[in-house]
Design a protein around this motif. Structure first.
Motif, PDB file in Angstrom:
ATOM      1  N   PRO A 163       0.839  -1.222   0.106  1.00  0.00           N
ATOM      2  CA  PRO A 163       0.068  -0.210   0.001  1.00  0.00           C
ATOM      3  C   PRO A 163       0.811   1.247   0.002  1.00  0.00           C
ATOM      4  CG  PRO A 163      -0.616  -1.568   1.536  1.00  0.00           C
ATOM      5  CD  PRO A 163       0.545  -1.967   1.210  1.00  0.00           C
ATOM      6  N   GLU A 164       2.218   1.204   0.345  1.00  0.00           N
ATOM      7  CA  GLU A 164       2.960   2.515   0.290  1.00  0.00           C
ATOM      8  C   GLU A 164       4.034   2.389  -0.583  1.00  0.00           C
ATOM      9  OE1 GLU A 164       3.258   2.756   5.304  1.00  0.00           O
ATOM     10  OE2 GLU A 164       4.883   1.730   4.094  1.00  0.00           O
ATOM     11  N   THR A 165       4.509   1.446  -1.277  1.00  0.00           N
ATOM     12  CA  THR A 165       5.355   1.636  -2.469  1.00  0.00           C
ATOM     13  C   THR A 165       4.958   0.930  -3.537  1.00  0.00           C
ATOM     14  OG1 THR A 165       6.488  -0.868  -2.083  1.00  0.00           O
ATOM     15  CG2 THR A 165       7.161   0.929  -0.539  1.00  0.00           C
ATOM     16  N   GLY A 166       3.799   0.365  -3.656  1.00  0.00           N
ATOM     17  CA  GLY A 166       3.474  -0.216  -5.154  1.00  0.00           C
ATOM     18  C   GLY A 166       3.982  -1.568  -5.193  1.00  0.00           C
ATOM     19  N   GLU A 167       4.779  -2.022  -4.493  1.00  0.00           N
ATOM     20  CA  GLU A 167       5.715  -3.294  -4.592  1.00  0.00           C
ATOM     21  C   GLU A 167       4.586  -4.477  -4.828  1.00  0.00           C
ATOM     22  OE1 GLU A 167       9.383  -5.851  -2.903  1.00  0.00           O
ATOM     23  OE2 GLU A 167       8.261  -4.681  -1.845  1.00  0.00           O
ATOM     24  N   ARG A 168       4.945  -5.004  -6.080  1.00  0.00           N
ATOM     25  CA  ARG A 168       3.973  -6.137  -6.119  1.00  0.00           C
ATOM     26  C   ARG A 168       4.454  -7.697  -5.639  1.00  0.00           C
ATOM     27  NH1 ARG A 168       4.154  -4.788 -11.768  1.00  0.00           N
ATOM     28  NH2 ARG A 168       6.067  -6.060 -11.922  1.00  0.00           N
ATOM     29  N   ASN A 169       3.496  -8.367  -5.173  1.00  0.00           N
ATOM     30  CA  ASN A 169       4.156  -9.752  -4.561  1.00  0.00           C
ATOM     31  C   ASN A 169       2.921 -10.933  -4.995  1.00  0.00           C
ATOM     32  OD1 ASN A 169       5.508 -11.390  -2.680  1.00  0.00           O
ATOM     33  ND2 ASN A 169       3.451 -11.803  -1.790  1.00  0.00           N
ATOM     34  N   MET A 170       3.521 -11.991  -5.406  1.00  0.00           N
ATOM     35  CA  MET A 170       2.660 -13.127  -5.584  1.00  0.00           C
ATOM     36  C   MET A 170       3.162 -14.240  -4.762  1.00  0.00           C
ATOM     37  SD  MET A 170       2.237 -15.044  -9.184  1.00  0.00           S
ATOM     38  CE  MET A 170       1.393 -13.670 -10.023  1.00  0.00           C
ATOM     39  N   GLY A 171       2.026 -14.903  -4.041  1.00  0.00           N
ATOM     40  CA  GLY A 171       2.833 -16.075  -3.376  1.00  0.00           C
ATOM     41  C   GLY A 171       1.548 -17.201  -3.472  1.00  0.00           C
ATOM     42  N   MET A 172       1.924 -18.369  -2.961  1.00  0.00           N
ATOM     43  CA  MET A 172       1.010 -19.330  -2.902  1.00  0.00           C
ATOM     44  C   MET A 172       0.434 -19.672  -1.601  1.00  0.00           C
ATOM     45  SD  MET A 172       1.147 -23.067  -4.894  1.00  0.00           S
ATOM     46  CE  MET A 172       1.207 -22.357  -6.674  1.00  0.00           C
ATOM     47  N   TYR A 173      -0.693 -18.941  -1.236  1.00  0.00           N
ATOM     48  CA  TYR A 173      -1.152 -19.276   0.106  1.00  0.00           C
ATOM     49  C   TYR A 173      -2.440 -20.132  -0.090  1.00  0.00           C
ATOM     50  CZ  TYR A 173       2.020 -15.387   0.291  1.00  0.00           C
ATOM     51  OH  TYR A 173       2.794 -14.418   0.068  1.00  0.00           O
ATOM     52  N   ARG A 174      -2.683 -21.224   0.599  1.00  0.00           N
ATOM     53  CA  ARG A 174      -3.837 -22.132   0.816  1.00  0.00           C
ATOM     54  C   ARG A 174      -5.025 -21.059   1.193  1.00  0.00           C
ATOM     55  NH1 ARG A 174      -2.222 -24.822   5.871  1.00  0.00           N
ATOM     56  NH2 ARG A 174      -3.672 -24.107   7.509  1.00  0.00           N
ATOM     57  N   MET A 175      -6.168 -21.550   0.641  1.00  0.00           N
ATOM     58  CA  MET A 175      -7.674 -20.739   0.786  1.00  0.00           C
ATOM     59  C   MET A 175      -8.697 -21.477   1.234  1.00  0.00           C
ATOM     60  SD  MET A 175      -6.783 -18.264  -2.519  1.00  0.00           S
ATOM     61  CE  MET A 175      -8.432 -17.504  -2.209  1.00  0.00           C
ATOM     62  N   GLN A 176      -9.306 -21.848   2.560  1.00  0.00           N
ATOM     63  CA  GLN A 176     -10.457 -22.528   2.648  1.00  0.00           C
ATOM     64  C   GLN A 176     -11.565 -21.834   2.481  1.00  0.00           C
ATOM     65  OE1 GLN A 176     -10.384 -23.809   6.933  1.00  0.00           O
ATOM     66  NE2 GLN A 176     -12.575 -24.490   6.924  1.00  0.00           N
ATOM     67  N   VAL A 177     -12.507 -22.418   1.763  1.00  0.00           N
ATOM     68  CA  VAL A 177     -13.743 -21.984   1.477  1.00  0.00           C
ATOM     69  C   VAL A 177     -14.674 -21.743   2.726  1.00  0.00           C
ATOM     70  CG1 VAL A 177     -15.792 -22.000  -0.091  1.00  0.00           C
ATOM     71  CG2 VAL A 177     -13.477 -22.774  -1.071  1.00  0.00           C
ATOM     72  N   PRO A 217       2.693 -22.475 -16.711  1.00  0.00           N
ATOM     73  CA  PRO A 217       3.182 -23.223 -15.718  1.00  0.00           C
ATOM     74  C   PRO A 217       4.458 -22.453 -14.931  1.00  0.00           C
ATOM     75  CG  PRO A 217       3.438 -24.323 -17.765  1.00  0.00           C
ATOM     76  CD  PRO A 217       2.634 -23.217 -18.049  1.00  0.00           C
ATOM     77  N   ALA A 218       5.140 -21.639 -16.069  1.00  0.00           N
ATOM     78  CA  ALA A 218       6.210 -20.908 -15.429  1.00  0.00           C
ATOM     79  C   ALA A 218       5.874 -20.051 -14.303  1.00  0.00           C
ATOM     80  CB  ALA A 218       7.126 -20.206 -16.340  1.00  0.00           C
ATOM     81  N   LEU A 219       4.722 -19.336 -14.304  1.00  0.00           N
ATOM     82  CA  LEU A 219       4.309 -18.288 -13.432  1.00  0.00           C
ATOM     83  C   LEU A 219       3.720 -19.050 -12.082  1.00  0.00           C
ATOM     84  CD1 LEU A 219       3.632 -15.434 -12.860  1.00  0.00           C
ATOM     85  CD2 LEU A 219       1.403 -15.850 -13.714  1.00  0.00           C
ATOM     86  N   ILE A 220       3.178 -20.233 -12.203  1.00  0.00           N
ATOM     87  CA  ILE A 220       2.456 -21.130 -11.157  1.00  0.00           C
ATOM     88  C   ILE A 220       4.076 -21.449 -10.333  1.00  0.00           C
ATOM     89  CG2 ILE A 220       1.740 -23.526 -10.364  1.00  0.00           C
ATOM     90  CD1 ILE A 220      -0.035 -23.356 -12.902  1.00  0.00           C
ATOM     91  N   TYR A 221       5.254 -22.028 -11.117  1.00  0.00           N
ATOM     92  CA  TYR A 221       6.421 -22.199 -10.452  1.00  0.00           C
ATOM     93  C   TYR A 221       7.023 -20.855  -9.741  1.00  0.00           C
ATOM     94  CZ  TYR A 221      11.175 -22.106  -9.309  1.00  0.00           C
ATOM     95  OH  TYR A 221      12.311 -21.933  -8.758  1.00  0.00           O
ATOM     96  N   ALA A 222       6.787 -19.808 -10.364  1.00  0.00           N
ATOM     97  CA  ALA A 222       7.452 -18.626  -9.684  1.00  0.00           C
ATOM     98  C   ALA A 222       6.682 -18.153  -8.228  1.00  0.00           C
ATOM     99  CB  ALA A 222       7.455 -17.356 -10.687  1.00  0.00           C
ATOM    100  N   ALA A 223       5.362 -18.465  -8.384  1.00  0.00           N
ATOM    101  CA  ALA A 223       4.753 -18.259  -7.049  1.00  0.00           C
ATOM    102  C   ALA A 223       5.222 -18.795  -6.044  1.00  0.00           C
ATOM    103  CB  ALA A 223       3.174 -18.399  -7.256  1.00  0.00           C
ATOM    104  N   THR A 224       5.888 -20.065  -6.041  1.00  0.00           N
ATOM    105  CA  THR A 224       6.476 -20.846  -5.046  1.00  0.00           C
ATOM    106  C   THR A 224       7.893 -20.437  -4.660  1.00  0.00           C
ATOM    107  OG1 THR A 224       7.360 -22.519  -6.500  1.00  0.00           O
ATOM    108  CG2 THR A 224       4.883 -22.542  -5.717  1.00  0.00           C
TER     109      THR A 224
END
Length: 614
Positions: A163-177, A217-224
């Motif tokens: 919210p301050e710098t605008g830096e992006r992040n992508m991660g793989m975090y499980r999500m319970q419905v 699939p390269a992006l799926i790997y990159a998230a990990t």
């Protein structure tokens, strides 16, 4: 080779005989998990379930379930090519030490600084659900294991912006419905998503979030991938580096975030930092144990966008080996050259599946001076997510770090307990259930290198002072079999393989029972030739070395549960009780329900899958 989207990769796998279709109806609750688990553990093909009960969308699973498929997905002939590609960017011969590392970082940054390419139209936004149309129940989201708290999104690419710098992040975090438009968001305390949420809270803002399902699939790997903190290097840039071109993104329809233009689905929404958190879990996790319920933020879905004919991608985690082991290996290869910039003596490293990533790191070094094994291990503890490592084994240059049996033979041969072992403390993975405190616990360094004279002299014995002048064993002979189940309380089975290890299965019924058993057997005549006593629970196969070490590494805090006795190292891999001072609940191992196993056995011929994978 790069892939414009996930479905092109699926088509290639099918052409190569690496993907099979299942056309009969299957349940997203447990049945798909049992089928997929059998195939991944036997190195079988990926699966495309075309008829998932209760959903109009097909489900793909196991796409990255072998070393070869991960290499193919990243456009390399084998995973070692990833290290060669990075090494070609930097001249390691002129980059010794920290100064050399700093001189090379601009090259690495420039090579990987491939910002995503914004497009106006995207396949991932061909269909848009908003408002009352949003219904996560229509997606074939899996309930993976019997004790899971509900269905979980298991392969999400979670995108946020500082919210301050605008830096992006992508991660793989499980999500319970939770319901049709809400999930949990499993942001642990060390994760970048947590940091972004904390900043949003200080600013009094909601944190916008987008979750991509699918994409290259390269992006799926990159998230990990555990990316180093290099300005300009984020997951989109890494995927661009791997695919050799800038990654296509599009602006979200309800969030001010860039999302993959080639994804199958995008979930858009927000997390409100001022909202009450959700009791998430349990979840059958990558450790092979259940993660017990805990409080995490809620993610509110404001829109779901998708392709006209999307495929839902999924994975399962649990007792190793699993699909995530090959993603971990890809990261090992990709980041080895960067680690060698900091630690030039480092020859290689490996995180075996039995160690479920951080529980065990095996390294080899070009040793030059006394104590260099400890120098290398402590250096690795200071590199990014390697701070979570629990047990670090250091071997001589030339020993194959990925040969599990050879590794432990070297340990038994060259590491004298007490003299060549060192316990310390530090951060531990938040999913570790055995640590002395949540995300904080003991660590163990084992120096299994050939010793120099200074490392074997007087005063370097064990804590008992009994290892002075101890010579290295050339070979190990099995001790005589003794019916310990008849004479030692709680001992169900034992096994000695003849290489310095004695495995003892215990049914633990009271506090400190396993310690008493360990101390009794460490002094027993049958322990002749033994350097390591491995105490495991009643669910462990004592003749399966992988199962034994998986149990041990999950169930120890090294400072509390590994000790030297009678020139032997005793590892207490049994569960810890409240009476022993362990205040947190001890989670169960993941096992599938017998009725589901029987159901899959009975229906296997209907799935159209070869019997060798059953």
């Amino acid at each position: 080779m790069s892939f414009p989207d996930l479905q092109s990769f699926i088509r290639l796998l099918e052409e190569r005989g690496e993907l099979l279709r299942v056309t009969v109806p299957v349940s997203r609750e447990l049945e798909i998990t049992e089928i997929a688990d059998r195939l991944v553990k036997k190195g079988g093909p990926a699966l495309l379930f075309e008829n998932v009960k209760g959903s109009p969308f097909p489900l793909a699973i196991g796409l990255l379930g072998t070393r070869e498929r991960v290499a193919l997905s990243l456009g390399v002939s084998d995973l070692d090519e990833l290290a060669r590609r990075v090494r070609d960017l930097i001249d390691l011969s002129g980059a010794k030490g920290v100064g050399g590392m700093l001189s090379q970082l601009p090259k690495l940054r420039d090579a990987m600084h491939l910002p995503p390419r914004r497009v106006k139209r995207a396949a991932s936004q061909e269909v848009v659900w908003r408002g009352d149309e949003v219904d996560l129940g229509k997606l074939p989201i899996l309930k993976c294991w019997p004790l899971d708290g509900g269905p979980f999104v298991t392969l999400p690419l979670v995108i946020t912006k500082d919210p301050e710098t605008g830096e992006r992040n992508m991660g793989m975090y499980r999500m319970q419905v939770i319901d049709r438009a809400t999930t949990g968001m499993h942001w642990q305390r060390h994760k970048t998503g947590t940091r972004h949420l904390e900043k949003a809270k200080k600013l009094g803002k909601r944190l916008e979030v987008a979750v991509a399902l699918g994409g290259d699939p390269a992006l799926i790997y990159a998230a990990t991938a555990p990316l180093p903190p290099i300005p300009g290097l984020d997951e989109f840039a890494l995927a661009g580096f791997l695919r050799g071109q800038r990654y296509p993104v599009v602006r979200g329809v309800t969030v001010d975030l860039d999302v993959p233009a080639n994804a199958e689905f995008i979930l858009e929404g927000y997390v409100d930092p001022g909202e009450e958190w959700f009791m998430e879990g349990p979840f059958g996790d990558h450790t092979g144990f259940y993660t017990l319920p805990d409080l995490y933020p809620r993610f509110h879905v404001t829109a779901i966008t998708m392709r006209r004919d999307p495929v839902y991608p999924a994975t399962i985690v649990g007792r190793p080996p699993m699909e995530d082991a090959y993603l971990i290996e890809a990261s090992e290869r990709l980041f080895l050259p960067a680690a060698q910039l900091v630690l030039p003596e480092l020859s290689d490293y490996h995180m075996p599946p039995a160690g479920v990533a951080h529980n065990l790191v095996v390294t080899s070094i070009k040793k030059r001076f006394p104590g260099e094994a400890y120098k290398t291990a402590n250096g690795l503890f200071g590199l990014g997510q390697m701070m979570f490592a629990k047990v670090m084994v250091v071997l001589d240059d030339g020993v194959k770090v990925n040969d599990f049996e050879t590794v432990w033979r070297e340990v038994a041969k060259k590491a004298v307990p007490g003299r060549d072992t060192l316990t310390t403390r530090g951060p531990i993975d938040a999913l570790d259930h055995s640590s002395r405190g949540w995300s904080y616990g003991g660590k163990l360094i084992i120096d299994a290198t050939s010793k120099l004279p200074e490392e074997t002299g007087s005063g370097l014995g064990s804590r008992e002072g009994q290892n002075d002048g101890h010579t290295e064993a050339a070979e190990w002979l099995p001790a005589p079999a003794v019916p310990f189940a008849d004479v030692v309380e709680g001992v169900l089975d034992t096994f000695q393989a003849g290489d310095g290890y004695w495995i003892i299965k215990i049914e633990k019924t009271r506090a400190f029972q396993s310690r008493e058993v360990g101390e009794m057997l460490a002094r027993h005549p049958a322990a002749a030739g033994i350097r390591h006593l491995l105490l495991v629970d009643e669910l462990t196969d004592v003749q399966n070395r992988q199962d034994v070490w998986w149990t041990i590494l999950n169930n120890i805090d090294p400072e509390r549960d590994v000790w030297v006795l009678n020139e032997r190292l005793v590892w207490d891999g049994t569960r810890k009780l409240a009476e022993e001072g362990f205040v947190r609940p001890w989670p169960p191992k993941i096992t599938m329900s017998p009725d589901i196993q029987a159901k899959v056995d009975a229906r296997w011929h209907l799935y159209g899958l070869p019997m060798r994978w059953c």
